[in-house]
Design an enzyme around this catalytic site. Structure first.
Site, short mmCIF file in Angstrom:
data_model
loop_
_atom_site.label_atom_id
_atom_site.label_comp_id
_atom_site.label_asym_id
_atom_site.label_seq_id
_atom_site.Cartn_x
_atom_site.Cartn_y
_atom_site.Cartn_z
CB SER A 151 86.30 -75.74 -30.88
OG SER A 151 85.06 -76.02 -31.47
CE LYS A 172 131.00 -46.30 -47.61
NZ LYS A 172 131.33 -45.29 -46.60
#
Lengths: 638, 264
Positions: free
Chosen positions: A537, A33
């Site tokens: 809740s 590369k």
């Protein structure tokens, strides 16, 4: 010579009008590369003066033949080991393109660097050593390009000099890699035989590869297309931040796809709130008039105040992304510890982050050796398909519909550990707000507040069963009404008998119960009423969601009566039944109630009578601007 | 959207990510062309204000023009300017070559400023095309507790997802113009009409391409006396940008040693 450094044309002295293409060079370690990159830069005349001499000197000092790769492997450590360890970006030009070349390292350990480079690329060159042929890492890189959505891939078969420029060997490799990539849905744009060291096939077709009729590397690069414009897709503007540096409240973010202009009606997902774009703000000139398209970092203001958070996605009402708590993704895993079912993660989708749990590992593969299939966990540098559940709903698209919003990364301990593509989205419980246009009330909020002498509000009473919530709520309702106000009681149990009768007591159903309560209460508050909610809740997160829905109208009161007093009272006999094991999922016995940390008010009904407590609530509503104290204040509020 | 629009939009995105995800950040202002563009981009990102301090780590050896520029635009741009001194030369690693040693004072000054204010993010105007080790940088680049850079262990950056959780006491370097080139900087400076220090323009056949301390920066031969001419010169030259920076040329790895230790 195909590649040239063009002298400046007077019309474009900065060369900014040529299409720019970002390419990444990938492949197995030592397949060449860096050498190819060095050769490309040399052939295009892109090397600065003196660089060639410097490289010669560096090579000589190390007693080595001339080495092109030293050009990029600039770090001392790299030279010592003869490998590239990170991504470098270099620019050069072909006939018609400005190329940004991303040199990616090939070593397996540095795959994360390769990804960093390749995830920025429009196209790729995959390099293969003619002698060694297709290796694990070649296949892994091919797979990654596919995963990262890099569609244009040119294959380069390097070191042809080592196989005597054999056309047969070239065909063998060409067939193998083409089959692999085709299997992934990637079609190579070219397969090119080269010798990077000697220059064959890079800029010129030399005699040694006389049998090859296709493009050179330079020609292949010249044919790559720049990133596809995303403007044609539906609008996606993920909110990065909300700024209030002056009297403007600006939602800032980058348009990932589509376009927008002042006056557009938009929806904010996942909440589904609707507004109009008032202005597009900018600097030094503001506001800006024209249509703003994908890629722009913008700031917009809306025609109404809405609670919006970082990570919300702004879209057009008719083409909103899906809201979900569940998705399926194809990911690449980089962390040392394999990813397994049940793992807790942080998922990032644009600026949105959500805690998540891996529900299932559907598939786990080492892309280097596609034959071996694991199924329990995804190892480092392996890929897989996973099913994840999210603790907060997010708005997202499958990547096939939107490559920008259909991406995600996974963080472990504050560091990116993997990333990938959204394959499918479970649309969740809520319908997509297609063609829904809310009808506003005929009355203005100030007309109502002038009559009731208060603003709309959601007064949320939370606490253990039998803590006294309903008693307080009813007394407060009576009191506010006596003073001319408009209170409405929303008792959790009452709503469960009707509106919420489809819901049970699983965590998800409880969340949905609270969400619906909050939506109804918020609707009342917006219309000037005081909604008094009395609901256990128990989950802090659900109450936080309710606060987000009601926004500035929300007032939380924690009825903090001690647990033993509550159980003693037990007016509905629930505690007794629960103790006897006849009431599953009962909050109060055990530790599943999460007390508020920053309620507007805390009341213990074991030490306070009802009248005192109601008085205290009234005071809180006065000091926080819900109730108008005096006529004078009323005037100030109108 | 043209090329400069794309660069600008990407930089603004990075600025907003840094501001949203870190608690206490500052921008390093070296007064040069890159950091002036950077401040301009910050003002774009935040609608005219820079909502964090601008830090000038001052060696005391800048050109008088640079100090004048700082004092003037620090006020005009309404910056929260913090000027922090550097320790004397004898406090710096004596094994470094002279120019590098002189430059290393800045690393030490930077560390002192970090310790003083406790910043968890420093925005710096480095570019990939300037120098080979800078090309290896991440956009959000973690630094160790000593300010050091571990090139072997950089976290991955997937698309535009950055790592933004530095360990306690460490910091991140944020690089909003990493993807720009020298020519981009000049083209943008011209387009936006951003003020520059006149030392960049040729006088008597010389100009500065890169501004550092007086004692270790040299001008290059040039006749470019305005930005258009600079752009044409950059198209044709093969002289690297930092050719006038002495420290880059002392030994093969002088710059890398500095950067690993925390230099910009």
């Amino acid at each position: 010579m195909n590649m040239i450094v063009t002298p400046a044309s007077p019309a474009t002295p900065n060369g900014t009008t040529r299409p720019q293409v970002r390419i990444v060079i990938v492949g197995h370690v030592d397949h060449g590369k860096s050498t190819l990159v060095g050769r490309l830069l040399h052939e295009t005349g892109s090397l600065p003066d003196g660089k060639l001499e410097m490289l010669k000197a560096v090579s000589a000092r190390r007693g080595m033949p001339f080495e092109w790769s030293f050009l990029l492997d600039a770090l001392q450590t790299e030279r010592d080991q003869g490998i590239t360890i990170d991504t470098t970006q270099i620019r050069f030009r072909t006939n018609s393109r400005d190329i940004v070349l991303i040199d990616a390292p090939g070593h397996a350990e540095f795959l994360r660097n390769m990804i960093t480079g390749a995830s920025q690329a429009d196209g790729a060159v995959l390099i293969i050593d003619a002698l060694e042929g297709v290796r694990d890492q070649t296949r892994r890189h091919g797979y990654l390009l596919h995963l990262l959505g890099v569609k244009q891939v040119a294959i380069v078969v390097n070191k042809m000099d080592r196989v005597d420029f054999s056309a047969e060997r070239f065909k063998e490799i060409s067939d193998e890699i083409s089959a692999h990539l085709n299997g992934l849905g990637v079609k190579p744009t070219a397969v090119i035989p080269i010798s990077a060291r000697d220059g064959d096939g890079v800029a010129d077709r030399t005699d040694r590869i006389g049998w090859y009729k296709g493009p050179t590397v330079v020609e292949a690069l010249d044919a790559l297309e720049p990133a596809r414009p995303l403007e044609a897709l539906a609008l996606r503007l993920p909110v990065q931040a909300i700024y209030k540096f002056d009297d403007r409240r600006i939602l800032a973010g980058r348009i990932e796809s589509g376009s927008l202009i002042a006056g557009d009606e938009i929806v904010i997902m996942p909440a589904g709130k609707i507004a109009k774009i008032k202005t597009v703000e900018s600097w030094p000139v503001t506001p800006v008039a024209g249509r703003q398209g994908a890629g722009r970092s913008v700031g917009i203001t809306l025609d109404r105040e809405l609670f919006i958070e970082r990570g919300d996605i702004i879209a057009h009402v008719s083409a909103a992304p899906r809201e979900t708590r569940r998705l399926r993704a194809r990911i690449f895993w980089l962390h040392d510890k394999p990813l397994a079912k049940g793992d807790q993660l942080l998922v990032r989708s644009g600026p949105k982050e959500s805690r998540a749990t891996v529900v299932e590992i559907e598939k786990a593969v080492d892309p280097g050796e596609l034959s071996s299939v694991e199924n329990k966990a995804i190892g480092r540098n392996h890929v897989g398909e996973i099913d994840i559940s999210l603790s907060n709903p997010i708005a997202t698209d499958p990547y096939t519909e939107n490559p920008r919003t259909g991406r995600l990364v996974i963080e472990v301990s504050g560091r990116i550990a993997g990333g990938g593509l959204v394959l499918s989205v479970d649309a969740g419980q809520r319908a997509v707000p297609v063609d829904i246009v809310p009808v506003e009330s005929a009355l203005r909020p100030d007309e109502r507040s002038a009559r009731y002498q208060h603003n709309g509000a959601v007064v949320w009473l939370t606490g253990l069963p039998a803590s006294g919530k309903s008693t307080l709520a009813k007394a407060l309702e009576r009191r506010l009404f006596s003073n001319g106000g408009s209170p409405v009681l929303l008792d959790g149990d009452t709503l469960r008998a009707g509106l919420n009768s489809d819901l049970g007591f699983s965590a998800a159903d409880r969340s949905e119960n609270i969400r619906r309560l909050a939506e109804v209460a918020t609707h009342l508050a917006r219309n000037g009423h005081i909604a008094i909610v009395a609901a256990v809740s128990p989950a802090r997160e659900d109450r936080a969601a309710a606060r987000r829905i009601a926004d500035t109208a929300f007032r939380e009161i924690h009825v903090a009566t001690p647990a033993e007093v509550c159980e003693d009272r037990d007016p509905k006999g629930h505690y007794k039944k629960a103790r006897a094991g006849a009431l599953a999922s009962f909050t109060g016995i055990g530790n599943d109630y999460e007390a508020p940390q920053a309620a507007e008010l805390v009341i213990d009904t074991s030490t306070r009578n009802v009248a005192d407590a109601v008085h205290e609530i009234e005071q809180m509503l006065k000091t926080t601007g819900v109730l108008f104290d005096e006529v004078v204040d009323l005037a100030a509020n109108i | 959207m043209d090329h400069l629009d794309q660069l600008e939009a990407q930089s603004i995105y990075i600025f907003r990510e840094a501001f949203a995800r870190l608690k206490k950040i500052a921008l390093l202002w070296s007064l040069g062309k890159d950091s002036n563009v950077m401040i301009w981009l910050a003002r774009k990102a935040f609608f005219g204000r820079v909502p964090f301090p601008a830090l000038h780590v001052d060696t005391g050896k800048k050109f008088p023009e640079m100090y004048r520029f700082r004092d003037h635009y620090g006020k005009e741009w309404e910056l929260d300017l913090r000027v922090e001194p550097c320790p004397p030369i004898d406090a710096v690693d004596p094994t470094l070559p002279p120019a590098a040693r002189s430059a290393a004072r800045k690393t030490e000054g930077l560390k002192m400023a970090l310790a003083k204010y406790g910043f968890d993010g420093l925005i710096a105007g480095i570019r990939r095309d300037e120098e080979a080790t800078r090309a290896k940088e991440r956009v959000f680049s973690p630094r160790g507790l000593e300010g050091n850079w571990d090139v072997r262990d950089q976290p991955p950056e997937f698309w535009d997802h950055f790592n933004a959780s530095p360990p306690q006491g460490a910091h991140l370097r944020i690089h909003p113009i990493l993807h720009w080139t020298e020519a981009d900087i000049w083209a943008y400076t011209k387009r936006e009409n951003i003020p520059i220090i006149p030392l960049y323009l040729a006088k008597d056949g010389k100009r500065y391409r890169s501004l550092g301390d007086q004692d270790i920066t040299n001008p290059v031969a040039s006749t470019a006396s305005n930005i258009d001419e600079i752009l044409i010169e950059l198209e044709q030259t093969k002289v690297p940008e930092r050719a006038g920076r002495a420290l880059d040329h002392e030994t093969e790895d002088a710059f890398e040693r500095l950067r690993v230790a925390g230099y910009l």
